[in-house]
Design a protein around this motif. Sequence first.
Motif, mmCIF file in Angstrom:
data_model
loop_
_atom_site.group_PDB
_atom_site.id
_atom_site.type_symbol
_atom_site.label_atom_id
_atom_site.label_comp_id
_atom_site.label_asym_id
_atom_site.label_seq_id
_atom_site.Cartn_x
_atom_site.Cartn_y
_atom_site.Cartn_z
ATOM 1 N N GLY A 89 48.710 46.856 35.060
ATOM 2 C CA GLY A 89 49.866 47.728 35.198
ATOM 3 C C GLY A 89 50.562 47.366 36.596
ATOM 4 N N THR A 90 49.544 47.662 37.651
ATOM 5 C CA THR A 90 49.906 47.845 39.179
ATOM 6 C C THR A 90 50.111 46.420 39.646
ATOM 7 O OG1 THR A 90 47.692 47.770 39.744
ATOM 8 C CG2 THR A 90 48.732 49.991 39.531
ATOM 9 N N ALA A 91 49.511 45.311 38.927
ATOM 10 C CA ALA A 91 49.806 43.958 39.396
ATOM 11 C C ALA A 91 51.134 43.424 38.933
ATOM 12 C CB ALA A 91 48.875 43.022 38.620
ATOM 13 N N LEU B 26 43.033 44.216 45.656
ATOM 14 C CA LEU B 26 42.826 43.569 44.449
ATOM 15 C C LEU B 26 42.754 44.503 43.464
ATOM 16 C CD1 LEU B 26 43.391 40.700 44.221
ATOM 17 C CD2 LEU B 26 40.938 40.236 43.800
ATOM 18 N N PRO B 27 43.573 44.697 42.420
ATOM 19 C CA PRO B 27 43.023 45.456 41.209
ATOM 20 C C PRO B 27 42.033 45.098 40.678
ATOM 21 C CG PRO B 27 45.429 44.503 41.055
ATOM 22 C CD PRO B 27 44.910 43.876 42.299
ATOM 23 N N MET C 168 46.996 35.848 23.313
ATOM 24 C CA MET C 168 48.041 36.831 23.447
ATOM 25 C C MET C 168 47.970 37.547 24.676
ATOM 26 S SD MET C 168 49.306 38.518 20.092
ATOM 27 C CE MET C 168 49.132 37.579 18.630
ATOM 28 N N SER C 169 46.759 37.775 25.214
ATOM 29 C CA SER C 169 46.795 38.405 26.662
ATOM 30 C C SER C 169 47.345 37.333 27.514
ATOM 31 C CB SER C 169 45.192 38.548 27.194
ATOM 32 O OG SER C 169 44.558 39.538 26.187
ATOM 33 N N GLN C 170 47.022 36.100 27.419
ATOM 34 C CA GLN C 170 47.478 35.126 28.296
ATOM 35 C C GLN C 170 49.082 35.057 28.368
ATOM 36 O OE1 GLN C 170 46.903 31.287 27.063
ATOM 37 N NE2 GLN C 170 47.353 30.343 29.144
ATOM 38 N N GLU C 171 49.642 35.043 27.103
ATOM 39 C CA GLU C 171 51.170 35.182 26.659
ATOM 40 C C GLU C 171 51.800 36.504 27.282
ATOM 41 O OE1 GLU C 171 52.744 34.734 22.737
ATOM 42 O OE2 GLU C 171 52.085 32.684 23.090
ATOM 43 N N ILE C 172 51.241 37.891 27.112
ATOM 44 C CA ILE C 172 51.749 38.980 27.660
ATOM 45 C C ILE C 172 51.683 38.761 29.051
ATOM 46 C CG2 ILE C 172 51.433 41.299 27.798
ATOM 47 C CD1 ILE C 172 50.306 41.031 24.985
ATOM 48 N N MET C 173 50.541 38.460 29.693
ATOM 49 C CA MET C 173 50.601 38.391 31.417
ATOM 50 C C MET C 173 51.334 37.274 31.839
ATOM 51 S SD MET C 173 46.721 39.963 31.707
ATOM 52 C CE MET C 173 46.567 39.088 33.182
ATOM 53 N N GLY D 260 54.276 37.929 34.736
ATOM 54 C CA GLY D 260 54.239 37.061 36.044
ATOM 55 C C GLY D 260 53.010 37.402 36.721
ATOM 56 N N ILE D 261 51.899 37.560 35.773
ATOM 57 C CA ILE D 261 50.629 37.510 36.587
ATOM 58 C C ILE D 261 49.751 36.207 36.301
ATOM 59 C CG2 ILE D 261 48.286 38.827 36.514
ATOM 60 C CD1 ILE D 261 49.834 41.113 35.682
#
Length: 643
Positions: free
Chosen positions: A407-409, A418-419, A449-454, A458-459
């Motif tokens: 979230g903070t990233a 670095l989180p 899915m993690s990849q897509e969401i992130m 913009g991470i």
Amino acid sequence: MKLLPVKKEILKDMTSQEIREKFVKYFRSRGHKEIPSASLVPENDPTVLFTTAGMHPLVPYLMGENHPEGRRLCNIQKCLRTDDIEEVGDNTHNTFFEMLGYWSLGDYWKKESIKMSWEFFTKIMGLDSRKISVTVFEGNEDIPKDSESAEIWEKEIGIPKDKIYFLPMQENFWGPIGEIGPCGPCSEMFYETDLPKCGENCNPACDCGRYVEIGNNVFMEYEKKESRITNHESQVKNNEKYEYVVLKQKNVDVGLGFERLVMIKQNKNNIFETDLFQPIVDKIKNLEIENGDLSKEQKNKSEKIIADHLRAVSFIMGDDKGVGPSNVDQGYVVRKLIRRAIRHGKILGIEKVFLFKIAETVIENYKSVYPELERNKDFIIEQLVKEEEKFRETLERGLKELKKIYGTAIGGVDPENLPKGMVIQNNVMRADGKRIFHIYETYGLPVEMSQEIMKEWGIAFDEQTIKEAKEELKKHQELSRAGAAGKFKGGLADAGEETIKLHTAAHLLLESLRRILGDHIYQKGSNITAERLRFDFSHPKKLTDEEKRKVEDLVNEQIQKNLPVNCEEISLEEAKKINAMGVFENKYGEKVKVYTIGEGDNIFSREICGGPHVKNTSELSKFKIKKEQSSSAGVRRIKGVLE
Ligand code: ATP
Ligand code: MG
């Protein structure tokens, strides 16, 4: 054979229904008997999951058995190709599609077959003959060039020489389906679309999209056999293991792509704009949420994928075989297609359970041709809703965890601060694959899915992150093997939430069996799917009803106690010292994972195991033994579920 003159009326659009009728009518008029479409899930054939072509159910007849309907057959066959999943989203590939097929079982040969393909396409369908080009087999050291077909195309049909392409084995030799069986050269037909050539050498073998394959004549002249003459090297062609033997009965197998033909006849640029798909795509468009940030390409692609996948799963589940989503075989394909569709639904902003609505449209659009869809409608809808709800929950939980960590990233990361979950390597900051794997392992959120969401956040989540996640999986599988051989073969794909719960239940079961029946009990094997656990253990006799009940009660007691499940990585020696159950034939000094259920004075079980497991037994519902039976001498088998 006399060819028919072109009729004026066929130059206009045709509905898909008219095309079906004209196909059957034409081939019947040429002496073919129409046979029904076989089931998508093949009968008595464990070698493939789905029927991939019209010839597939006909293999015994192509091998020489008499067909009750005679030597000329035709049909419209339901087909499914999992190999083409990645292709879906382009203009011409589906996972599920229909094939217009016709066959000669030792009857006519190349000339008649090619003439009929041509006549059907150009005279009955009215395709522009100038836009058709063909390919033939160029030959290799084992099998001669197919000059016969080339000559027919040129001399009998009149296709200009520069539209006849000679291609190698890889492109123009068909089969066999498995390692051995009937096979032979093929001759494919292509339709040139309005897309420009991708370069000077653009030809039908090219994937750029200009040439669309509309049909394939397969001439089964050979049988590929295991070689029996390996000691006479001179007689063995190709390689030492196989040889090509000329078949006594030569067959012709022709498959034409229904969706592609409909596309051309309806003047569309892709199959999703035909009447086969339009209502389905419209339904998806109705449900999606306006999002200015989404590119048109991505939007179209996601719509196509959802439309394709829902048509495919509706047909699989609607096939009278009762295949629903699961972790094995056809069911696993269903699950994968459903999950991908949900993922693309999310891209389109659809946050509510929606797949069943798309399936309803599919059923509506196809039920007159395939009444089984209507017959199995309740099953299809029920399974879809259940699976989507479950998977959306998994996603929800995974997403929460992702937010907690990253979230903070969102909106930028301070490299000084670095989180957790981010790493800097070679001056590049990115998500830590280990962390991503952990989220998958614990919450079931697939890595893609993690990849897509992130990405959306913009991470940075790059190839290195994926590589790390995969390495972590491998390590985890090795540990798993070291800990308890074959106990839980979870790939990235199938460590679903239900499976994880049942896995923890299996630990509770082993300890309960030991406490109720005695210390002679050891695990002999286990097999876990999303639906049930199967657990083999050493015990000389059948369990009584009372014993079964006691074991169930003890397991359920632990579930009710809300015991934490903890994992530690320790050496094998240490694991032995703390009396962890498991396989001890590992190398000295090796590290193993030990899962402990309960803590302090309240430790219930300890096992060497690769995991994954739930965090707390409270996540399990009620455990029930469904069956207790003999597995082999001195080994009993329990099938159990979480209700
Ligand atoms: P392609 O190279 O375009 O994938 P293919 O060589 O795999 O086609 P065949 O196995 O010869 O195709 O199948 C016969 C016909 O079925 C093809 O000519 C094509 O028109 C159609 N077809 C094949 N795969 C698909 C698919 N995934 N979706 C729709 N139609 C297909
Ligand atoms: Mg293909």
